[in-house]
Write a protein that holds these residues in place. Structure first.
Motif, PDB file in Angstrom:
ATOM      1  N   ALA A 107       1.000  -1.504   0.274  1.00  0.00           N
ATOM      2  CA  ALA A 107      -0.045  -0.047  -0.237  1.00  0.00           C
ATOM      3  C   ALA A 107       0.679   1.480   0.281  1.00  0.00           C
ATOM      4  N   VAL A 108      -0.066   2.233  -0.612  1.00  0.00           N
ATOM      5  CA  VAL A 108       0.830   3.578  -0.690  1.00  0.00           C
ATOM      6  C   VAL A 108      -0.263   4.267   0.451  1.00  0.00           C
ATOM      7  N   PRO A 109       0.506   5.652   0.362  1.00  0.00           N
ATOM      8  CA  PRO A 109      -1.021   6.973   1.162  1.00  0.00           C
ATOM      9  C   PRO A 109      -0.651   7.629   0.120  1.00  0.00           C
ATOM     10  N   ILE A 110      -2.007   8.374   0.826  1.00  0.00           N
ATOM     11  CA  ILE A 110      -2.349   9.405  -0.107  1.00  0.00           C
ATOM     12  C   ILE A 110      -2.142  10.624   0.910  1.00  0.00           C
ATOM     13  N   PHE A 111      -1.838  11.631  -0.056  1.00  0.00           N
ATOM     14  CA  PHE A 111      -2.478  12.908   0.947  1.00  0.00           C
ATOM     15  C   PHE A 111      -2.868  14.518   0.109  1.00  0.00           C
ATOM     16  N   ASP A 112      -3.649  14.950   1.069  1.00  0.00           N
ATOM     17  CA  ASP A 112      -4.198  16.701   0.891  1.00  0.00           C
ATOM     18  C   ASP A 112      -3.777  17.375   0.723  1.00  0.00           C
ATOM     19  N   HIS A 113      -4.364  18.491   0.217  1.00  0.00           N
ATOM     20  CA  HIS A 113      -3.589  19.794  -0.272  1.00  0.00           C
ATOM     21  C   HIS A 113      -2.596  20.153   0.788  1.00  0.00           C
ATOM     22  N   LEU A 114      -2.631  19.693   2.330  1.00  0.00           N
ATOM     23  CA  LEU A 114      -2.072  20.600   3.060  1.00  0.00           C
ATOM     24  C   LEU A 114      -0.893  19.558   3.653  1.00  0.00           C
ATOM     25  N   GLY A 115      -0.966  19.018   2.570  1.00  0.00           N
ATOM     26  CA  GLY A 115       0.028  16.977   3.215  1.00  0.00           C
ATOM     27  C   GLY A 115      -0.379  16.604   4.250  1.00  0.00           C
ATOM     28  N   LYS A 116      -0.939  16.502   4.388  1.00  0.00           N
ATOM     29  CA  LYS A 116      -2.500  15.442   5.743  1.00  0.00           C
ATOM     30  C   LYS A 116      -2.147  14.230   4.553  1.00  0.00           C
ATOM     31  N   VAL A 117      -2.177  13.332   5.527  1.00  0.00           N
ATOM     32  CA  VAL A 117      -2.209  12.305   5.292  1.00  0.00           C
ATOM     33  C   VAL A 117      -3.812  11.819   4.826  1.00  0.00           C
ATOM     34  N   ILE A 118      -5.001  11.619   4.184  1.00  0.00           N
ATOM     35  CA  ILE A 118      -5.871  11.109   4.435  1.00  0.00           C
ATOM     36  C   ILE A 118      -6.901   9.535   3.820  1.00  0.00           C
ATOM     37  N   ALA A 119      -5.416   8.719   3.831  1.00  0.00           N
ATOM     38  CA  ALA A 119      -6.071   7.962   2.447  1.00  0.00           C
ATOM     39  C   ALA A 119      -5.178   6.879   2.875  1.00  0.00           C
ATOM     40  N   ALA A 120      -5.594   5.727   1.821  1.00  0.00           N
ATOM     41  CA  ALA A 120      -4.182   5.019   1.079  1.00  0.00           C
ATOM     42  C   ALA A 120      -5.249   3.607   0.629  1.00  0.00           C
ATOM     43  N   ALA A 121      -4.023   3.384  -1.229  1.00  0.00           N
ATOM     44  CA  ALA A 121      -5.084   2.662  -1.767  1.00  0.00           C
ATOM     45  C   ALA A 121      -3.666   1.338  -1.708  1.00  0.00           C
ATOM     46  N   SER A 122      -3.655   0.069  -1.791  1.00  0.00           N
ATOM     47  CA  SER A 122      -3.290  -0.825  -1.742  1.00  0.00           C
ATOM     48  C   SER A 122      -3.522  -2.393  -3.115  1.00  0.00           C
ATOM     49  N   ILE A 123      -2.922  -3.085  -2.843  1.00  0.00           N
ATOM     50  CA  ILE A 123      -2.824  -4.147  -3.998  1.00  0.00           C
ATOM     51  C   ILE A 123      -2.897  -5.199  -3.160  1.00  0.00           C
ATOM     52  N   SER A 124      -3.684  -6.246  -3.122  1.00  0.00           N
ATOM     53  CA  SER A 124      -3.990  -7.259  -2.284  1.00  0.00           C
ATOM     54  C   SER A 124      -3.773  -8.980  -3.557  1.00  0.00           C
ATOM     55  N   GLY A 125      -3.172 -10.119  -2.672  1.00  0.00           N
ATOM     56  CA  GLY A 125      -3.178 -11.220  -4.166  1.00  0.00           C
ATOM     57  C   GLY A 125      -2.993 -12.177  -3.223  1.00  0.00           C
ATOM     58  N   PRO A 126      -2.518 -13.020  -3.639  1.00  0.00           N
ATOM     59  CA  PRO A 126      -2.316 -14.163  -2.703  1.00  0.00           C
ATOM     60  C   PRO A 126      -0.880 -14.122  -2.783  1.00  0.00           C
ATOM     61  N   THR A 127      -0.648 -14.894  -1.845  1.00  0.00           N
ATOM     62  CA  THR A 127       1.021 -15.024  -1.563  1.00  0.00           C
ATOM     63  C   THR A 127       1.691 -15.422  -2.136  1.00  0.00           C
ATOM     64  N   MET A 128       1.141 -16.618  -2.976  1.00  0.00           N
ATOM     65  CA  MET A 128       2.303 -17.341  -4.053  1.00  0.00           C
ATOM     66  C   MET A 128       2.342 -16.281  -5.311  1.00  0.00           C
ATOM     67  N   ARG A 129       1.315 -15.926  -6.051  1.00  0.00           N
ATOM     68  CA  ARG A 129       1.530 -14.954  -6.440  1.00  0.00           C
ATOM     69  C   ARG A 129       2.334 -13.784  -6.563  1.00  0.00           C
ATOM     70  N   MET A 130       2.028 -13.070  -4.877  1.00  0.00           N
ATOM     71  CA  MET A 130       2.974 -11.919  -4.883  1.00  0.00           C
ATOM     72  C   MET A 130       4.121 -12.360  -3.864  1.00  0.00           C
ATOM     73  N   THR A 131       4.864 -12.462  -5.147  1.00  0.00           N
ATOM     74  CA  THR A 131       6.689 -13.473  -5.206  1.00  0.00           C
ATOM     75  C   THR A 131       7.257 -11.643  -4.829  1.00  0.00           C
ATOM     76  N   ASP A 132       8.277 -11.411  -3.891  1.00  0.00           N
ATOM     77  CA  ASP A 132       9.432 -10.638  -4.024  1.00  0.00           C
ATOM     78  C   ASP A 132       9.431  -9.969  -5.531  1.00  0.00           C
ATOM     79  N   GLU A 133       9.870 -10.701  -6.376  1.00  0.00           N
ATOM     80  CA  GLU A 133       9.914 -10.344  -8.269  1.00  0.00           C
ATOM     81  C   GLU A 133       8.814  -9.263  -8.099  1.00  0.00           C
TER      82      GLU A 133
END
Length: 258
Positions: free
Chosen positions: A205-231
């Protein structure tokens, strides 16, 4: 011909506004005329009109012209009208098309995250998340992405109020360990959930900031560990950070994560 002259006047007015906005101390009539090749009397007439409507103001001491408070009024209305979900959705869809995995958008509320968007992707994945549901912050990638950019005293208060219940045997369960990870998240610009919330599921996940530089949200990718390899995760990191930057920029934030 009259319409053509009107369009030309508007174009010149916008050129003057842009020029004035670039100079903190403002500009004089002669300086403006020299830089955009318009005679001084025309520049003065345009400036006088802009002053009348509040888009430009004249410094009484220096005589120089600078941006007026009308722009602040307009920009505040624009910022109030921005819809996070609507602004983020094209970028989330782009990520979904690219990865075929589950994409989440969450907001921070009272020590928890609330899912406000979920794109299912084309791959099969059963998760507990759904729009409107709340989730803890200490064991989700989206939660940690937000925690990392909150003041330490706020983070500690959240952890003390909400506790750090074990969702799996990989859940971080001590305040000290989590605070250390939050430091690393700020350095990296992204957060991970390595089966800390649900067995068999890895998220980034990564943070999302508003116009004041305040963190207000986050977005993520989720997947099974077998597909979410280190590479694969290594490849996704830069794409996630880019997406977070672009959404934040749409909200008026000047990007600082790279």
């Amino acid at each position: 011909m009259e319409r053509e002259n009107m369009v030309k006047s508007v174009s010149r007015a916008l050129d003057i506004i842009t020029l004035v906005s670039l100079k903190k101390g403002g500009l004089g009539v002669t300086e403006i005329a020299n830089q955009i090749d318009i005679n001084k009397s025309s520049v003065y007439r345009i400036l006088s009109t802009l002053v009348q409507y509040g888009y430009i103001e004249q410094d009484s001491e220096t005589g120089r012209y600078k941006l007026g408070y009308k722009f602040l009024e307009i920009s505040s209305k624009l910022l109030e009208s921005i819809d996070l979900r609507a602004e983020a959705r094209p970028y989330l869809q782009e990520l979904e098309n690219l990865t075929n995995e589950v994409i989440h958008l969450v907001v921070y509320d009272q020590g928890e995250v609330v899912y406000i968007e979920k794109l299912e992707g084309n791959e099969t994945l059963r998760m507990h998340s759904k729009v409107g549901k709340r989730a803890p912050m200490h064991c989700t990638s989206v939660g940690k992405a937000i925690l990392a950019y909150l003041p330490t005293n706020v983070v500690v208060d959240i952890l003390e109020r909400k506790g750090m219940p074990m969702h799996t045997d990989k859940t971080i369960s001590t305040k000290e360990e989590l605070l250390q990870e939050l430091v690393q998240i700020r350095k990296n610009g992204y957060a991970m959930d390595l089966e800390e919330n649900e067995y068999g599921i890895t998220c980034i996940a990564v943070p999302i900031f508003d116009h004041l530089g305040k963190v207000i949200a986050a977005a993520s990718i989720s997947g099974p560990t077998m597909r979410m390899t280190d590479e694969r995760l290594s490849h996704l990191k830069s794409q996630m950070i880019s997406m977070g930057n672009r959404i934040s920029k749409r909200l008026g934030f000047e990007s600082r994560i790279s």
